[in-house]
Design a protein around this motif. Structure first.
Motif, PDB file in Angstrom:
ATOM      1  N   PRO A 181       0.805  -1.229   0.000  1.00  0.00           N
ATOM      2  CA  PRO A 181       0.000   0.000   0.000  1.00  0.00           C
ATOM      3  C   PRO A 181       0.836   1.278   0.000  1.00  0.00           C
ATOM      4  O   PRO A 181       0.534   2.229  -0.728  1.00  0.00           O
ATOM      5  CB  PRO A 181      -0.838  -0.137   1.276  1.00  0.00           C
ATOM      6  N   GLY A 182       1.894   1.295   0.792  1.00  0.00           N
ATOM      7  CA  GLY A 182       2.719   2.495   0.849  1.00  0.00           C
ATOM      8  C   GLY A 182       3.418   2.784  -0.461  1.00  0.00           C
ATOM      9  O   GLY A 182       3.454   3.923  -0.936  1.00  0.00           O
ATOM     10  N   ARG A 183       3.990   1.759  -1.069  1.00  0.00           N
ATOM     11  CA  ARG A 183       4.677   1.950  -2.339  1.00  0.00           C
ATOM     12  C   ARG A 183       3.696   2.308  -3.450  1.00  0.00           C
ATOM     13  O   ARG A 183       4.033   3.054  -4.375  1.00  0.00           O
ATOM     14  CB  ARG A 183       5.457   0.678  -2.711  1.00  0.00           C
ATOM     15  N   PHE A 184       2.488   1.771  -3.368  1.00  0.00           N
ATOM     16  CA  PHE A 184       1.462   2.122  -4.342  1.00  0.00           C
ATOM     17  C   PHE A 184       1.207   3.628  -4.314  1.00  0.00           C
ATOM     18  O   PHE A 184       1.203   4.294  -5.361  1.00  0.00           O
ATOM     19  CB  PHE A 184       0.179   1.356  -4.040  1.00  0.00           C
ATOM     20  N   LEU A 185       1.022   4.182  -3.132  1.00  0.00           N
ATOM     21  CA  LEU A 185       0.776   5.617  -3.029  1.00  0.00           C
ATOM     22  C   LEU A 185       2.007   6.425  -3.418  1.00  0.00           C
ATOM     23  O   LEU A 185       1.885   7.503  -4.017  1.00  0.00           O
ATOM     24  CB  LEU A 185       0.323   5.962  -1.610  1.00  0.00           C
ATOM     25  N   ALA A 228     -11.671  18.142  -5.922  1.00  0.00           N
ATOM     26  CA  ALA A 228     -10.721  17.059  -6.184  1.00  0.00           C
ATOM     27  C   ALA A 228      -9.901  16.737  -4.942  1.00  0.00           C
ATOM     28  O   ALA A 228      -9.691  15.566  -4.610  1.00  0.00           O
ATOM     29  CB  ALA A 228      -9.807  17.454  -7.343  1.00  0.00           C
ATOM     30  N   HIS A 229      -9.441  17.763  -4.233  1.00  0.00           N
ATOM     31  CA  HIS A 229      -8.580  17.513  -3.069  1.00  0.00           C
ATOM     32  C   HIS A 229      -9.356  17.022  -1.857  1.00  0.00           C
ATOM     33  O   HIS A 229      -8.758  16.528  -0.902  1.00  0.00           O
ATOM     34  CB  HIS A 229      -7.769  18.764  -2.721  1.00  0.00           C
ATOM     35  N   ASP A 230     -10.681  17.128  -1.890  1.00  0.00           N
ATOM     36  CA  ASP A 230     -11.526  16.589  -0.827  1.00  0.00           C
ATOM     37  C   ASP A 230     -12.010  15.181  -1.166  1.00  0.00           C
ATOM     38  O   ASP A 230     -12.724  14.575  -0.371  1.00  0.00           O
ATOM     39  CB  ASP A 230     -12.729  17.524  -0.634  1.00  0.00           C
ATOM     40  N   THR A 231     -11.614  14.670  -2.318  1.00  0.00           N
ATOM     41  CA  THR A 231     -12.144  13.399  -2.819  1.00  0.00           C
ATOM     42  C   THR A 231     -11.051  12.377  -3.107  1.00  0.00           C
ATOM     43  O   THR A 231     -11.084  11.245  -2.633  1.00  0.00           O
ATOM     44  CB  THR A 231     -12.945  13.626  -4.117  1.00  0.00           C
ATOM     45  N   VAL A 232     -10.075  12.784  -3.904  1.00  0.00           N
ATOM     46  CA  VAL A 232      -9.095  11.830  -4.436  1.00  0.00           C
ATOM     47  C   VAL A 232      -8.209  11.206  -3.366  1.00  0.00           C
ATOM     48  O   VAL A 232      -7.993   9.984  -3.382  1.00  0.00           O
ATOM     49  CB  VAL A 232      -8.263  12.498  -5.549  1.00  0.00           C
ATOM     50  N   PRO A 233      -7.663  11.956  -2.402  1.00  0.00           N
ATOM     51  CA  PRO A 233      -6.791  11.299  -1.415  1.00  0.00           C
ATOM     52  C   PRO A 233      -7.482  10.162  -0.662  1.00  0.00           C
ATOM     53  O   PRO A 233      -6.878   9.097  -0.445  1.00  0.00           O
ATOM     54  CB  PRO A 233      -6.399  12.447  -0.479  1.00  0.00           C
ATOM     55  N   PHE A 234      -8.740  10.335  -0.286  1.00  0.00           N
ATOM     56  CA  PHE A 234      -9.441   9.259   0.415  1.00  0.00           C
ATOM     57  C   PHE A 234      -9.642   8.050  -0.486  1.00  0.00           C
ATOM     58  O   PHE A 234      -9.450   6.904  -0.057  1.00  0.00           O
ATOM     59  CB  PHE A 234     -10.797   9.743   0.934  1.00  0.00           C
ATOM     60  N   THR A 235      -9.999   8.283  -1.737  1.00  0.00           N
ATOM     61  CA  THR A 235     -10.211   7.139  -2.626  1.00  0.00           C
ATOM     62  C   THR A 235      -8.917   6.360  -2.843  1.00  0.00           C
ATOM     63  O   THR A 235      -8.942   5.128  -2.972  1.00  0.00           O
ATOM     64  CB  THR A 235     -10.790   7.578  -3.982  1.00  0.00           C
ATOM     65  N   LEU A 236      -7.788   7.043  -2.860  1.00  0.00           N
ATOM     66  CA  LEU A 236      -6.518   6.342  -3.014  1.00  0.00           C
ATOM     67  C   LEU A 236      -6.120   5.636  -1.721  1.00  0.00           C
ATOM     68  O   LEU A 236      -5.464   4.589  -1.764  1.00  0.00           O
ATOM     69  CB  LEU A 236      -5.428   7.306  -3.475  1.00  0.00           C
ATOM     70  N   TRP A 237      -6.506   6.184  -0.573  1.00  0.00           N
ATOM     71  CA  TRP A 237      -6.302   5.479   0.699  1.00  0.00           C
ATOM     72  C   TRP A 237      -7.035   4.142   0.676  1.00  0.00           C
ATOM     73  O   TRP A 237      -6.477   3.108   1.037  1.00  0.00           O
ATOM     74  CB  TRP A 237      -6.793   6.345   1.856  1.00  0.00           C
ATOM     75  N   VAL A 238      -8.290   4.168   0.239  1.00  0.00           N
ATOM     76  CA  VAL A 238      -9.058   2.920   0.146  1.00  0.00           C
ATOM     77  C   VAL A 238      -8.416   1.974  -0.852  1.00  0.00           C
ATOM     78  O   VAL A 238      -8.216   0.784  -0.578  1.00  0.00           O
ATOM     79  CB  VAL A 238     -10.518   3.197  -0.260  1.00  0.00           C
ATOM     80  N   THR A 239      -8.093   2.488  -2.023  1.00  0.00           N
ATOM     81  CA  THR A 239      -7.555   1.638  -3.081  1.00  0.00           C
ATOM     82  C   THR A 239      -6.239   0.988  -2.669  1.00  0.00           C
ATOM     83  O   THR A 239      -6.013  -0.195  -2.938  1.00  0.00           O
ATOM     84  CB  THR A 239      -7.345   2.462  -4.363  1.00  0.00           C
ATOM     85  N   ALA A 240      -5.381   1.746  -2.037  1.00  0.00           N
ATOM     86  CA  ALA A 240      -4.099   1.193  -1.602  1.00  0.00           C
ATOM     87  C   ALA A 240      -4.298   0.008  -0.665  1.00  0.00           C
ATOM     88  O   ALA A 240      -3.564  -0.985  -0.741  1.00  0.00           O
ATOM     89  CB  ALA A 240      -3.267   2.281  -0.918  1.00  0.00           C
ATOM     90  N   ARG A 241      -5.294   0.101   0.186  1.00  0.00           N
ATOM     91  CA  ARG A 241      -5.528  -0.939   1.184  1.00  0.00           C
ATOM     92  C   ARG A 241      -6.358  -2.110   0.659  1.00  0.00           C
ATOM     93  O   ARG A 241      -6.161  -3.252   1.074  1.00  0.00           O
ATOM     94  CB  ARG A 241      -6.255  -0.329   2.397  1.00  0.00           C
ATOM     95  N   GLU A 242      -7.303  -1.832  -0.239  1.00  0.00           N
ATOM     96  CA  GLU A 242      -8.322  -2.844  -0.580  1.00  0.00           C
ATOM     97  C   GLU A 242      -8.375  -3.181  -2.071  1.00  0.00           C
ATOM     98  O   GLU A 242      -9.361  -3.748  -2.530  1.00  0.00           O
ATOM     99  CB  GLU A 242      -9.712  -2.330  -0.152  1.00  0.00           C
TER     100      GLU A 242
END
Length: 302
Positions: A181-185, A228-242
């Motif tokens: 997950p970390g390297r993905f981000l 965009a900045h209120d949306t994208v970081p959270f979606t990438l947090w989810v994606t990195a993990r799941e």
């Protein structure tokens, strides 16, 4: 990096199906009566209808299928011609697409939005995952083409950065499915221009040990402000993990509330781009509204 043996068209098709499924699933949680489903993970009743997220993503897909890259004039024309007012577009986009249909110049209309600052909304990010899947061989080209696709409707640098981040995330899911997950981000952040979006991705990396999506969204946002900045970081947090479990990714995203159809669309498009790891659940697909005939999208083939 794994050898990519799946044709770009097939990768983009899988991503689009995942995006549309996420959009349609997420749109069900705007109905208060369906809120109980989150606690028990009860699927909302069908049919699940998709929104403007999917309609615009289908236009991106169609332009890629026809041109291989982003033709901005064709994309603007497609957005305007296929614009369905009832799909949940924002008022500024509704007006702009109507004016394009009436002969207006998309370049002027897009740049003039919000007193000449351009829109920093999440609309460019919500539709772009199939582009990242299509062009996954070259991350620099993914970033360039994502920026071109964004500027047709969203000229603000934050909106462009959000589109770049999502497209690069989808490409990275294709190229390097085994990344931690970390390297993905980290990989995504390397290609995102300096912006609040990139700062949010760095914050997301620091929150990877947090398990509760509500707590993560309190820091990163959940799209409630539709930026965009209120949306994208959270979606990438989810994606990195799941990103190896589509259903888990959807429930985790929906649990945070906010602009749920858009956050689920973004996550769904990235996760599905990864191929076998992002297989879409058949029962869910049976509940989703079919994609429009004009998009020319083949049926989902896991």
């Amino acid at each position: 990096m794994k050898e990519m043996t799946i044709h770009p068209f097939e990768r983009a098709t899988a991503s689009l199906h995942g995006l549309a499924l996420g959009d349609a699933f997420g749109s069900q949680f705007f109905v208060p009566a369906n809120g109980h489903a989150l606690s028990g993970r009860l699927l909302p009743p069908d049919p699940w209808q998709w929104t403007d997220d999917t309609e615009m993503a289908c236009s991106v897909y169609r332009v890629l299928a026809d041109h291989g890259v982003v033709d901005q004039d064709a994309l603007a024309a497609g957005f305007a011609a296929r614009h369905d007012f009832d799909r949940g577009y924002g008022p500024a986009t509704n007006r702009m697409l109507r004016l394009i249909r009436e002969g207006g110049d998309w370049r002027a209309l897009s740049s003039e939005l919000f007193d000449g600052k351009g829109s920093w909304g999440n609309g460019a990010a919500m539709r772009v995952a199939p582009l990242g899947a299509w062009l996954a061989e070259d991350l620099a080209e993914v970033a360039r083409q994502a920026a071109l696709s964004a500027r047709v409707t969203h000229t603000h640098p934050e909106a462009v950065a959000g589109a770049v981040a999502v497209a690069v995330a989808a490409a990275t899911a294709v190229r390097e499915p085994g990344l931690s997950p970390g390297r993905f981000l980290d990989r995504v952040g390397e290609h995102v221009p300096a912006s609040m979006v990139r700062e949010g991705i760095a914050e997301a990396r620091g929150l990877l040990t947090v398990r509760d999506p509500v707590l993560a969204a309190q820091v990163l946002g959940n799209g409630r402000r539709v930026s965009a900045h209120d949306t994208v970081p959270f979606t990438l947090w989810v994606t990195a993990r799941e990103r190896h479990d589509f259903e888990a990714a959807m429930w985790t995203t929906a649990a945070a509330g906010g602009d749920v159809d858009t956050t689920c669309a973004i996550v769904g498009g990235i996760v599905a781009a990864s191929g076998a790891a992002g297989r879409l659940p058949p029962e869910w697909m049976s509940r989703r509204e079919p994609l429009p005939d004009w998009a020319g999208v083949p049926p989902y083939d896991p």
